[in-house]
Design a protein around this motif. Structure first.
Motif, PDB file in Angstrom:
ATOM      1  N   ASN A 288      23.388 -26.089 -43.513  1.00  0.00           N
ATOM      2  CA  ASN A 288      23.647 -26.985 -44.168  1.00  0.00           C
ATOM      3  C   ASN A 288      23.095 -26.753 -45.548  1.00  0.00           C
ATOM      4  O   ASN A 288      24.338 -27.990 -46.405  1.00  0.00           O
ATOM      5  CB  ASN A 288      23.567 -28.023 -43.038  1.00  0.00           C
ATOM      6  N   GLN A 289      22.100 -26.901 -45.079  1.00  0.00           N
ATOM      7  CA  GLN A 289      21.346 -27.195 -47.019  1.00  0.00           C
ATOM      8  C   GLN A 289      21.761 -26.076 -47.934  1.00  0.00           C
ATOM      9  O   GLN A 289      22.492 -26.263 -49.140  1.00  0.00           O
ATOM     10  CB  GLN A 289      19.737 -27.448 -47.046  1.00  0.00           C
ATOM     11  N   ARG A 292      25.350 -27.171 -48.480  1.00  0.00           N
ATOM     12  CA  ARG A 292      25.585 -27.886 -49.706  1.00  0.00           C
ATOM     13  C   ARG A 292      24.368 -28.427 -51.467  1.00  0.00           C
ATOM     14  O   ARG A 292      24.451 -28.366 -51.903  1.00  0.00           O
ATOM     15  CB  ARG A 292      24.040 -29.546 -49.818  1.00  0.00           C
ATOM     16  N   VAL A 294      21.363 -26.875 -52.284  1.00  0.00           N
ATOM     17  CA  VAL A 294      20.270 -27.913 -51.582  1.00  0.00           C
ATOM     18  C   VAL A 294      19.509 -26.297 -52.292  1.00  0.00           C
ATOM     19  O   VAL A 294      19.561 -25.142 -51.366  1.00  0.00           O
ATOM     20  CB  VAL A 294      20.172 -28.901 -50.631  1.00  0.00           C
TER      21      VAL A 294
END
Length: 309
Positions: A288-289, A292, A294
């Protein structure tokens, strides 16, 4: 790398060439893709001041024809071929040259000139076990430009020379020439075999030892001499493979379970715990990071040089 004459398609077609030449101690590495059709080291150039060397080519795509010493070899992807810098040779590929080249001085290789001549312009196919390991290892070596600035780059040189020496000796079926090199590269060959089979959930120490015709005890002693725990090494590289693939396929329909299974993990819960312990995030949070964009904790890591023994 070596002085040659190069023929491109025609005067109207633009010359296309990209590549890099780097040094790893005694080994010079050249990775190149070009629309050149013919590369020729003429008899005149073969008498230049260059240190007598072999050039080992690894075909990356398509097929090439290599001519030297009255022999012709057709090489296809993952095939290896040896040239001698002290004699004329020609490399022909109708679709352009696409190879990793490795130059090693004769003196460093430590093989009789006659032995070198006998393996020039021969197809060293990955169907041969030592050629298979050499092709896998050399492909990674040529594909890792980050390695050439790594602090361990020079330490990779001698094991690479020994692996090439073993490659030549085994193709000549000369135990006397290859015995020391085969022993010197045993750790490297064990780890390359394990790396190539990380996706096999049944990969085990007995299988690896049997593949190399050695006892389990001897294999563990070889690895211990290089401060390597086989189980920990396999687990670490499987987890790193999963980590990279999770980031690469973030946002795709490929499931975490599918990626874990692809890298040899059969128990998803155990995989999740191991992943979190290694990288500080669950596989889902990692993906997920990455999706995104990140910065992921621990995501910046120093590349590991190829393993050697």
């Amino acid at each position: 790398m070596v002085r040659v004459e190069i023929d491109f398609p025609s005067e109207v077609a633009p010359v296309k060439a990209s590549g890099v030449i780097s040094k790893l101690g005694q080994v010079t590495v050249c990775s190149i893709r070009s629309n050149a059709l013919t590369v020729e080291r003429t008899a005149t150039l073969a008498r230049d001041e260059m240190e007598p060397s072999i050039l080992l080519g690894l075909q990356l795509a398509g097929s090439s024809l290599v001519v030297q010493g009255g022999r012709e070899a057709v090489i296809r992807p993952r095939d290896l071929v040896i040239y001698d810098s002290t004699a004329p040779y020609t490399l022909v590929d109708s679709e352009g040259i696409r190879q990793h080249f490795f130059r090693i001085p004769h003196d460093a290789l430590g093989l009789p000139r006659d032995a070198i001549r006998r393996v020039c312009a021969l197809t060293l196919s990955p169907e041969h076990p030592v050629a298979d390991v050499a092709a896998t290892y050399l492909n990674r070596l040529g594909s890792r430009p980050d390695l050439f600035t790594h602090s361990s780059r020079d330490a990779v040189s001698q094991p690479t020379v020994e692996l090439v020496r073993a490659l030549v000796a085994t193709h000549l079926d000369s135990p006397a020439l290859g015995r020391d090199s085969l022993q010197a590269t045993l750790c490297l060959r064990i780890l390359e075999y394990a790396r190539a089979h990380l996706g096999d959930p049944d990969l085990n120490a007995a299988q690896i030892a049997a593949e190399h015709h050695i006892s389990l005890r001897h294999m563990y002693n070889v690895l211990a001499a290089n401060e390597i725990s086989l189980g920990a090494w396999i687990r670490k590289h499987r987890l790193e493979g999963c980590r990279d693939e999770l980031a690469r396929h973030a946002g795709s329909s490929i499931t975490i379970a599918a990626i874990a299974h692809r890298w040899g993990f059969t128990n998803l819960s155990s995989f999740g715990r191991s992943f979190r312990a290694c990288f500080g995030l669950s596989p889902r949070d990692w993906r997920n990071q990455a999706l995104r964009g990140v910065d992921i904790p621990g995501g910046e890591y120093e590349p590991e040089p190829p393993a050697y023994g």
